[in-house]
Scaffold this motif. Structure first.
Motif, PDB file in Angstrom:
ATOM      1  N   LYS A 364       0.889  -1.453  -0.234  1.00  0.00           N
ATOM      2  CA  LYS A 364       0.060  -0.128  -0.083  1.00  0.00           C
ATOM      3  C   LYS A 364       0.396   0.996  -0.098  1.00  0.00           C
ATOM      4  O   LYS A 364       0.296   2.523  -0.618  1.00  0.00           O
ATOM      5  N   TRP A 365       2.628   0.883   0.748  1.00  0.00           N
ATOM      6  CA  TRP A 365       2.726   2.314   0.839  1.00  0.00           C
ATOM      7  C   TRP A 365       4.284   2.870   0.314  1.00  0.00           C
ATOM      8  O   TRP A 365       4.907   3.540   0.117  1.00  0.00           O
ATOM      9  N   CYS A 366       4.379   1.875  -0.910  1.00  0.00           N
ATOM     10  CA  CYS A 366       5.647   1.669  -1.265  1.00  0.00           C
ATOM     11  C   CYS A 366       5.234   2.551  -2.815  1.00  0.00           C
ATOM     12  O   CYS A 366       4.715   2.753  -3.054  1.00  0.00           O
ATOM     13  N   ASP A 367       6.586   2.773  -3.246  1.00  0.00           N
ATOM     14  CA  ASP A 367       6.171   3.103  -4.963  1.00  0.00           C
ATOM     15  C   ASP A 367       6.647   2.568  -5.767  1.00  0.00           C
ATOM     16  O   ASP A 367       5.792   2.998  -6.572  1.00  0.00           O
ATOM     17  N   VAL A 368       7.571   1.074  -5.372  1.00  0.00           N
ATOM     18  CA  VAL A 368       6.868   0.293  -6.847  1.00  0.00           C
ATOM     19  C   VAL A 368       6.763  -0.925  -5.976  1.00  0.00           C
ATOM     20  O   VAL A 368       7.966  -1.572  -5.121  1.00  0.00           O
ATOM     21  N   HIS A 369       6.755  -1.460  -6.866  1.00  0.00           N
ATOM     22  CA  HIS A 369       6.919  -3.417  -6.468  1.00  0.00           C
ATOM     23  C   HIS A 369       7.253  -3.600  -7.661  1.00  0.00           C
ATOM     24  O   HIS A 369       7.104  -3.997  -8.921  1.00  0.00           O
ATOM     25  N   ALA A 370       8.204  -5.296  -7.079  1.00  0.00           N
ATOM     26  CA  ALA A 370       9.392  -5.883  -8.181  1.00  0.00           C
ATOM     27  C   ALA A 370       9.243  -7.142  -7.175  1.00  0.00           C
ATOM     28  O   ALA A 370       9.067  -7.765  -6.019  1.00  0.00           O
ATOM     29  N   THR A 371       9.109  -8.101  -8.840  1.00  0.00           N
ATOM     30  CA  THR A 371       8.953  -9.458  -8.238  1.00  0.00           C
ATOM     31  C   THR A 371       9.408 -10.901  -9.609  1.00  0.00           C
ATOM     32  O   THR A 371      10.136  -9.950 -10.390  1.00  0.00           O
ATOM     33  N   VAL A 372       9.525 -11.807  -9.469  1.00  0.00           N
ATOM     34  CA  VAL A 372       9.734 -12.955 -10.400  1.00  0.00           C
ATOM     35  C   VAL A 372       8.725 -13.179 -11.021  1.00  0.00           C
ATOM     36  O   VAL A 372       8.377 -12.921 -12.426  1.00  0.00           O
TER      37      VAL A 372
END
Length: 454
Positions: A364-372
């Protein structure tokens, strides 16, 4: 063998052989066998698929009296099968992220919860469920019965075909064990149902691990509903076999339109009916997490990136994460593992290792999400946060490429050197074109669905 290659090999086998003819008690057991054969295909040493280890068995034994087992004898129209590891902490309480709504909607429901080594049963004071028992009783009984039951209880029809498939591919797969355990599951559930008050319906979060239960319920005319708990698409090994089976649920409640369309048009034989119900935890977390958890970091870093880890791809992700942090020292990278790991190897000053946290608060509070390829990419969409996929071995593009297009909330990259430009492209595009992944969660709508079921 990589995931996608293993899936293609499994599909090739199903096109080549009459796998439906491998039967026990008149029903095809291929829907079960393919789940565990897939795991064998994906292992380079072709060892046996997963069985109950000593550690897991010890956890199951510990769970026997975690809750009052006599609760099973009450009058409960609805039974719910879920797992302790899917609980998330919200304001001091531990809530089931998928089925947490049931205790509010159906206070007389019986919850049958599976313990795990990583996440044992929570104290009664920490949970909302009142009528709850541990699945340990069923698990112990089924494993013991599998060991002692006569061979005639699990005679495999056309077993020669199964042997031919394994011999031709040089795979070591103890299929007899899994068939026997399937039958043991069914027999134990039949016994439980014979000494308790039969429910009208059963909700299960992950039925492909408990097909013997499904078999028992459906044979007694009890409706079985699957609650979607993770990825569902044409690249998930549990959902691509397009045949109807007594081992599959009567109905599946899905996150949204994408999954509904999949079950209506791509694999219509999996379930008779499909309902869109959203995901309970997303809106619950949105209500609870009102303060920016990253506020202390905002003055030091221009961007907060949350990376959702996955146990199967930890090592390549560590290298990717270190390189991305090296190239972008003004950004903070928060790594959230699927399961806690010892000796986290990435030591960059702008990398934070955050285990045992509520990832929905961080999304909810991050700017960018990353994952595989974690399903957190879908959940990030709910909070209107873009995702950069590290497309390791093409996992992300194979899983999501047909639904999540580059530039529309997501980017696919092959290495950390392209991470910054991918984020910049996403920022230029803004939220334009973000697909609506989750149907709005609505308790009244779910009440109507239950009423229609009877």
């Amino acid at each position: 063998m990589a995931y996608i290659e293993a899936l293609r090999k499994l599909t090739e086998i199903e096109r080549t052989y009459d796998v439906e003819s491998i039967r026990v008690d008149g029903i095809s057991v291929w829907p079960l066998l393919r789940i565990y054969l897939f795991q064998v295909i994906g292992q380079t040493d072709h060892r046996k698929a997963h069985r109950l280890s000593k550690g897991k068995f010890a956890t199951v034994l510990r769970g026997l009296f975690a809750y009052n087992p006599l609760k099973v004898f009450g009058s409960h129209r609805t039974w719910v099968f879920n797992a302790a590891e899917r609980r998330k902490q919200l304001n001091g309480a531990f809530v089931h992220r998928v089925s947490g709504f049931v205790s509010e909607l159906l206070p007389d429901a019986l919850f049958i919860e599976k313990p795990s080594e990583r996440s044992f049963h929570r104290k009664k004071s920490e949970i909302a469920e009142k009528a709850i028992v541990s699945e340990s009783w069923i698990l112990v009984s089924a494993h013991l019965l599998e060991r002692i039951m006569p061979r005639k209880w699990a005679v495999i029809e056309n077993e020669a075909l199964m042997k031919e498939i394994l011999e031709k591919n040089k795979w070591n797969f103890d299929y007899v064990y899994f068939v026997r355990y399937l039958v043991a599951q069914r027999k134990i559930l039949n016994f439980v149902l014979s000494i308790t008050r039969k429910p009208d319906r059963v909700l299960i979060e992950c039925p492909y691990n408990m097909m013997g239960y499904v078999w028992a319920f459906k044979r007694r005319g009890i409706k079985v509903v699957e609650l979607q708990h993770g990825v569902v698409n044409q690249s998930h090994y549990a959902y691509v076999y397009n045949r109807s089976s007594v081992l599959y649920p009567d109905c599946i409640w899905v996150y949204g339109e994408r999954e509904r369309d999949f079950f209506e048009h791509v694999n219509p034989n999996y379930s008779k009916t499909v309902e869109q119900t959203g995901l309970y935890i997303l809106e619950k977390a949105n209500e609870v997490f009102t303060e920016d958890i990253f506020a202390p970091y905002r003055n030091r870093y221009s961007k907060i990136v949350v990376f959702a880890g996955q146990a199967a791809v930890e090592r390549p992700v560590y290298s990717f994460l270190k390189r991305a942090a090296d190239l972008n020292p003004e950004w903070l990278f928060v790594y959230i593992p699927r399961y806690p790991v010892e000796n986290f190897p990435v030591r960059n000053a702008n990398v934070v290792y955050a285990a045992k946290v509520n990832i929905y608060q961080y999304l909810k509070w991050c700017d960018v999400h990353a994952t595989v390829s974690s399903t957190t990419c879908l959940e990030a969409m709910y909070y209107r946060k873009p995702t950069v996929f590290y497309d390791y071995e093409n996992l992300a593009s194979e899983y999501y490429g047909g639904f999540l297009s580059s530039g529309k909330g997501v980017e696919y990259i092959g290495g950390a050197d392209r991470f910054r430009e991918a984020v910049e492209r996403l920022e230029r595009n803004g939220a334009t074109g973000y697909p609506r992944v989750f149907h709005p969660f609505d308790k009244n709508e779910i009440r109507n669905i239950l009423n229609r079921m009877g």
